[in-house]
Enzyme design. Structure first.
Site: not given
Ligand code: PBG
Length: 324
Positions: A248, A195
């Site tokens: 991601k 991520k």
């Molecule tokens: C937070 C989380 C995020 C997303 C999923 N879980 C955002 C972040 O890390 O700030 C993002 C998903 C998206 O942008 O569609 N734990």
């Protein structure tokens, strides 16, 4: 003389269909949904046209409608009022709270729906970070205890797949042990393995009002410049017992999807995140691109890169457009 004429395999739709290497199916999708408190409440996310935060009653209806279209897996994220947020994300284990109560209700009323949950502190944290903040630092090991409790509470409510999205070190192993100890050996973990600290999460943070209150997430989410680090994260998640490895965002990280798919004998998931959805929608609204065509192309590229699971805000729209 030209020996090879690749155009022969493109000469008609039938031939093109015959030689097509990758196809998308409604079975590939996980549809993310945003949950809010209330009854009969629906508010559109300004930066995500067509995507709404839903109250529990409307979410049940939405899940039922999507299941009729063939979508069977849903990833639910809560949007909480500030008064439920604190330093330790206490609300994340409250069985009477919005999130856990609704998950239990969905699993009771629609047991065949597969429910994925999110494990991270940010929706419940007054600091807006995924981990516990101490003296301005996101502390790892103390966060794990909170994540472990969150995981067991979600499993107790019937969650089928847990999605640790926090990027703390050792969390997959910690959560796996906590689940197994509590008897939840059948609950799956889809780890947010690679991520990245990305600008593409903006609309999601608008949807949940979950942006960090100070600093950024770069001490836990990955540097977009790196790919070896993704392999390291994947090795750890594999060893710690993850059932799926997720990359991601997806669109700008297709090489990472390919890399993990080539190296690991686990299904790879791609998260087609909020900003990727917003870009396509915004350009389509301006008439600058054909939104439907670009949507299908973007999703197919993830499949081609090696993802067998795609989390996407386009899931319902895709299912409607392709009628199964
Ligand atoms: C937070 C989380 C995020 C997303 C999923 N879980 C955002 C972040 O890390 O700030 C993002 C998903 C998206 O942008 O569609 N734990």
């Amino acid at each position: 003389m030209i020996t090879h004429r690749p155009r022969r395999n493109r000469k008609s739709q039938v031939i093109r269909d015959l030689v097509q290497e990758n196809t998308l199916s409604v079975n590939d999708f996980i549809f993310p949904l945003f949950l809010i408190e209330g009854k009969n409440k629906k508010t559109e996310v300004g930066s995500m046209p067509g995507i709404c935060r839903l109250s529990p009653d409307l979410m049940l209806k939405e899940i039922e409608a999507c299941m009729k279209l063939g979508i069977k897996t849903f990833d639910i994220f809560p949007s909480l009022d500030d008064r439920y947020k604190d330093k330790k994300a206490t609300e994340s284990t409250n069985k009477k709270g919005l999130y856990l109560r609704t998950i239990a209700e969905i699993k009771k009323k629609l047991p065949e729906a597969v429910i994925m949950t999110d494990i991270a502190m940010d929706p419940y944290s007054s600091d807006g970070h995924d981990g516990l903040v101490k003296n301005g630092e996101i502390v790892n090991d103390e966060t794990l205890k909170i994540l472990g409790r969150m995981a067991v509470a979600q499993a107790e409510c019937g969650a089928d797949i847990l999605g640790p999205s926090d990027m703390m070190d050792g969390r997959v192993g910690y959560i796996r042990a906590a689940l197994d100890e509590a008897g939840f050996t059948n609950v799956s973990i889809m780890s947010y393995t690679a991520k990245y600290a990305s600008g593409f999460y903006g609309p999601f943070r608008d949807a949940l009002d979950s942006a960090p209150r100070f600093g950024d997430k770069k001490t836990y989410q990955m540097n977009p410049a790196n790919s070896k680090e993704a392999l390291l994260e994947a090795q750890l998640d594999f060893a710690e017992g993850a059932d799926f490895l997720m990359v991601k965002p997806a669109m700008s990280y297709l090489d990472i999807i390919r890399l993990l798919n080539d190296h690991f004998e686990l299904p790879i998931a791609a998260y087609n995140v909020s900003g990727e959805y917003a870009m396509v929608k915004a350009a389509a609204a301006k008439g600058w691109i054909d939104g439907d065509k670009v949507r299908d192309e973007v999703l197919l590229s993830m499949k081609r890169a090696g993802a067998s699971v795609i989390l996407s805000y386009f899931a319902k729209e895709w299912a409607l457009a392709h009628n199964k």
